[in-house]
Design a protein around this motif. Structure first.
Motif, PDB file in Angstrom:
ATOM      1  N   ALA A   1       0.041   9.654   1.466  1.00 54.71           N
ATOM      2  CA  ALA A   1      -0.421   8.400   0.873  1.00 54.71           C
ATOM      3  C   ALA A   1      -1.811   8.564   0.271  1.00 54.71           C
ATOM      4  N   THR A   2      -2.676   9.272   0.971  1.00 56.32           N
ATOM      5  CA  THR A   2      -4.016   9.518   0.457  1.00 56.32           C
ATOM      6  C   THR A   2      -3.978  10.360  -0.806  1.00 56.32           C
ATOM      7  N   THR A   3      -3.158  11.398  -0.801  1.00 52.70           N
ATOM      8  CA  THR A   3      -3.030  12.261  -1.974  1.00 52.70           C
ATOM      9  C   THR A   3      -2.479  11.498  -3.161  1.00 52.70           C
ATOM     10  N   ALA A   4      -1.443  10.710  -2.941  1.00 54.23           N
ATOM     11  CA  ALA A   4      -0.855   9.936  -4.038  1.00 54.23           C
ATOM     12  C   ALA A   4      -1.871   8.949  -4.599  1.00 54.23           C
TER      13      ALA A   4
ATOM     14  N   MET B   1      13.349   8.084 -11.868  1.00 55.76           N
ATOM     15  CA  MET B   1      13.120   9.499 -11.777  1.00 55.76           C
ATOM     16  C   MET B   1      12.608  10.065 -13.094  1.00 55.76           C
ATOM     17  N   ALA B   2      13.089   9.542 -14.199  1.00 52.48           N
ATOM     18  CA  ALA B   2      12.665  10.049 -15.501  1.00 52.48           C
ATOM     19  C   ALA B   2      11.184   9.798 -15.741  1.00 52.48           C
ATOM     20  N   SER B   3      10.662   8.672 -15.253  1.00 52.83           N
ATOM     21  CA  SER B   3       9.245   8.393 -15.457  1.00 52.83           C
ATOM     22  C   SER B   3       8.359   9.269 -14.572  1.00 52.83           C
TER      23      SER B   3
ATOM     24  N   ALA C   1       1.956  10.841  -9.436  1.00 53.40           N
ATOM     25  CA  ALA C   1       1.229  10.894  -8.166  1.00 53.40           C
ATOM     26  C   ALA C   1       2.190  10.930  -6.980  1.00 53.40           C
ATOM     27  N   ARG C   2       3.332  10.243  -7.105  1.00 52.82           N
ATOM     28  CA  ARG C   2       4.311  10.249  -6.009  1.00 52.82           C
ATOM     29  C   ARG C   2       4.845  11.653  -5.756  1.00 52.82           C
TER      30      ARG C   2
ATOM     31  N   ILE D   1      -7.085   9.403 -10.339  1.00 51.46           N
ATOM     32  CA  ILE D   1      -7.608  10.395 -11.290  1.00 51.46           C
ATOM     33  C   ILE D   1      -6.863  10.325 -12.620  1.00 51.46           C
ATOM     34  N   SER D   2      -5.545  10.176 -12.546  1.00 49.95           N
ATOM     35  CA  SER D   2      -4.758  10.213 -13.787  1.00 49.95           C
ATOM     36  C   SER D   2      -4.498   8.880 -14.376  1.00 49.95           C
TER      37      SER D   2
END
Length: 51
Positions: free
Chosen positions: A41-44, A1-3, A15-16, A50-51
């Protein structure tokens, strides 16, 4: 969770997290579950690319 939310002293959105936010919004709008999962799933994947 921290990451997912933190990187040292700065706030970072993973992204998640973007996928989870999208699923929650689509479920609130009563979109069918399968479409919510595909969209998340597509958005993630796109945000991760991108990042």
């Amino acid at each position: 969770m921290a990451s997912t939310f933190g990187d040292g002293q700065s706030l970072v959105i993973d992204a998640r997290f973007a996928g989870v936010l999208l699923v929650l919004a689509l479920l609130w709008l009563r979109v069918p579950l399968f479409l919510c999962l595909v969209a998340a799933a597509t958005t993630a994947a796109l945000v991760g690319t991108i990042s």
